[in-house]
Design a protein around this motif. Sequence first.
Motif, PDB file in Angstrom:
ATOM      1  N   SER A   1      19.767  -8.492 -44.000  1.00 41.19           N
ATOM      2  CA  SER A   1      18.648  -9.289 -44.537  1.00 41.19           C
ATOM      3  C   SER A   1      18.865  -9.602 -46.004  1.00 41.19           C
ATOM      4  O   SER A   1      18.541 -10.691 -46.460  1.00 41.19           O
ATOM      5  CB  SER A   1      17.276  -8.636 -44.353  1.00 41.19           C
ATOM      6  OG  SER A   1      17.344  -7.396 -43.772  1.00 41.19           O
ATOM      7  N   LEU A   2      19.416  -8.649 -46.749  1.00 37.70           N
ATOM      8  CA  LEU A   2      19.700  -8.882 -48.163  1.00 37.70           C
ATOM      9  C   LEU A   2      20.683 -10.053 -48.318  1.00 37.70           C
ATOM     10  O   LEU A   2      20.466 -10.958 -49.124  1.00 37.70           O
ATOM     11  CB  LEU A   2      20.291  -7.615 -48.790  1.00 37.70           C
ATOM     12  CG  LEU A   2      20.627  -7.716 -50.254  1.00 37.70           C
ATOM     13  CD1 LEU A   2      19.614  -6.902 -51.053  1.00 37.70           C
ATOM     14  CD2 LEU A   2      22.018  -7.202 -50.530  1.00 37.70           C
TER      15      LEU A   2
ATOM     16  N   LEU B   1      19.087 -13.398 -47.461  1.00 35.72           N
ATOM     17  CA  LEU B   1      18.232 -13.789 -48.576  1.00 35.72           C
ATOM     18  C   LEU B   1      19.047 -14.329 -49.750  1.00 35.72           C
ATOM     19  O   LEU B   1      18.782 -15.416 -50.262  1.00 35.72           O
ATOM     20  CB  LEU B   1      17.440 -12.551 -49.023  1.00 35.72           C
ATOM     21  CG  LEU B   1      16.260 -12.743 -49.953  1.00 35.72           C
ATOM     22  CD1 LEU B   1      15.133 -13.428 -49.183  1.00 35.72           C
ATOM     23  CD2 LEU B   1      15.785 -11.382 -50.452  1.00 35.72           C
ATOM     24  N   ARG B   2      20.052 -13.593 -50.154  1.00 34.60           N
ATOM     25  CA  ARG B   2      20.843 -13.989 -51.334  1.00 34.60           C
ATOM     26  C   ARG B   2      21.651 -15.255 -51.084  1.00 34.60           C
ATOM     27  O   ARG B   2      21.873 -16.034 -51.987  1.00 34.60           O
ATOM     28  CB  ARG B   2      21.789 -12.865 -51.762  1.00 34.60           C
ATOM     29  CG  ARG B   2      21.034 -11.627 -52.166  1.00 34.60           C
ATOM     30  CD  ARG B   2      21.381 -11.101 -53.521  1.00 34.60           C
ATOM     31  NE  ARG B   2      20.424 -10.052 -53.870  1.00 34.60           N
ATOM     32  CZ  ARG B   2      20.762  -8.782 -54.052  1.00 34.60           C
ATOM     33  NH1 ARG B   2      22.011  -8.410 -54.010  1.00 34.60           N
ATOM     34  NH2 ARG B   2      19.847  -7.900 -54.314  1.00 34.60           N
TER      35      ARG B   2
ATOM     36  N   VAL C   1      26.310  -8.501 -54.713  1.00 30.66           N
ATOM     37  CA  VAL C   1      25.782  -7.372 -53.960  1.00 30.66           C
ATOM     38  C   VAL C   1      26.261  -6.130 -54.689  1.00 30.66           C
ATOM     39  O   VAL C   1      27.450  -5.990 -54.988  1.00 30.66           O
ATOM     40  CB  VAL C   1      26.292  -7.365 -52.501  1.00 30.66           C
ATOM     41  CG1 VAL C   1      25.789  -6.131 -51.763  1.00 30.66           C
ATOM     42  CG2 VAL C   1      25.838  -8.627 -51.776  1.00 30.66           C
TER      43      VAL C   1
ATOM     44  N   GLU D   1      23.371  -1.101 -52.927  1.00 29.06           N
ATOM     45  CA  GLU D   1      22.637  -1.891 -51.929  1.00 29.06           C
ATOM     46  C   GLU D   1      23.342  -1.890 -50.576  1.00 29.06           C
ATOM     47  O   GLU D   1      22.786  -2.339 -49.582  1.00 29.06           O
ATOM     48  CB  GLU D   1      22.488  -3.342 -52.404  1.00 29.06           C
ATOM     49  CG  GLU D   1      21.644  -3.467 -53.647  1.00 29.06           C
ATOM     50  CD  GLU D   1      21.586  -4.889 -54.192  1.00 29.06           C
ATOM     51  OE1 GLU D   1      20.510  -5.277 -54.673  1.00 29.06           O
ATOM     52  OE2 GLU D   1      22.608  -5.613 -54.149  1.00 29.06           O
ATOM     53  N   THR D   2      24.573  -1.396 -50.542  1.00 28.13           N
ATOM     54  CA  THR D   2      25.329  -1.417 -49.286  1.00 28.13           C
ATOM     55  C   THR D   2      25.189  -0.105 -48.526  1.00 28.13           C
ATOM     56  O   THR D   2      25.800   0.081 -47.492  1.00 28.13           O
ATOM     57  CB  THR D   2      26.835  -1.670 -49.537  1.00 28.13           C
ATOM     58  OG1 THR D   2      27.380  -0.562 -50.259  1.00 28.13           O
ATOM     59  CG2 THR D   2      27.064  -2.952 -50.312  1.00 28.13           C
TER      60      THR D   2
ATOM     61  N   GLU E   1      19.441  -3.717 -43.108  1.00 30.22           N
ATOM     62  CA  GLU E   1      18.951  -3.969 -44.466  1.00 30.22           C
ATOM     63  C   GLU E   1      19.939  -4.837 -45.233  1.00 30.22           C
ATOM     64  O   GLU E   1      19.557  -5.775 -45.928  1.00 30.22           O
ATOM     65  CB  GLU E   1      18.730  -2.652 -45.227  1.00 30.22           C
ATOM     66  CG  GLU E   1      17.511  -1.877 -44.755  1.00 30.22           C
ATOM     67  CD  GLU E   1      17.451  -0.443 -45.292  1.00 30.22           C
ATOM     68  OE1 GLU E   1      16.331   0.052 -45.492  1.00 30.22           O
ATOM     69  OE2 GLU E   1      18.512   0.175 -45.523  1.00 30.22           O
ATOM     70  N   LEU E   2      21.224  -4.529 -45.069  1.00 26.47           N
ATOM     71  CA  LEU E   2      22.257  -5.296 -45.767  1.00 26.47           C
ATOM     72  C   LEU E   2      22.297  -6.732 -45.245  1.00 26.47           C
ATOM     73  O   LEU E   2      22.424  -7.681 -46.025  1.00 26.47           O
ATOM     74  CB  LEU E   2      23.618  -4.610 -45.613  1.00 26.47           C
ATOM     75  CG  LEU E   2      24.788  -5.241 -46.359  1.00 26.47           C
ATOM     76  CD1 LEU E   2      24.486  -5.407 -47.852  1.00 26.47           C
ATOM     77  CD2 LEU E   2      26.045  -4.411 -46.173  1.00 26.47           C
TER      78      LEU E   2
END
Length: 137
Positions: A128-129, A132-133, A114, A118-119, A125-126
């Motif tokens: 879902s990221l 996903l990852r 991460v 992106e944070t 949002e974080l």
Amino acid sequence: GRPVTDEATSRRMAGIRQKDTAPELAVRRALTRLGLRYRVRNRDLPGSPDVANRAGRWAIFVHGCYWHRHPGCRRTTTPKRNVEFWVAKFAANVARDARAVEALQQLGFGVATVWECETEGTPEELESLLRLRLTSG
């Protein structure tokens, strides 16, 4: 040896936290909200991932865009002074990161990175990221 730096640069660099950084804390909060258990200070794992779950066999590196060279990110700048030193230092950081990921994968870990930038969106949002990852990883 040490690079030649002026006092101001030295002070600025010294102020950069190594652990419990804002991006790391944001990731930890998001993982907690997702109901995921984790440990920090994983010194026994290759590359000392910032967050890991040994039982679930996953690890997360929370990387500063500048120090770890986030591709295409505007923070991935190179100082104008002492360019060769910095280029070599950044290349060594990136190579070390790649070795750590590789070693963890050899141990059967899913590894996610991460990036600091992106944070900085919303907590959702974080989350879902991360979801996903961690599932595609």
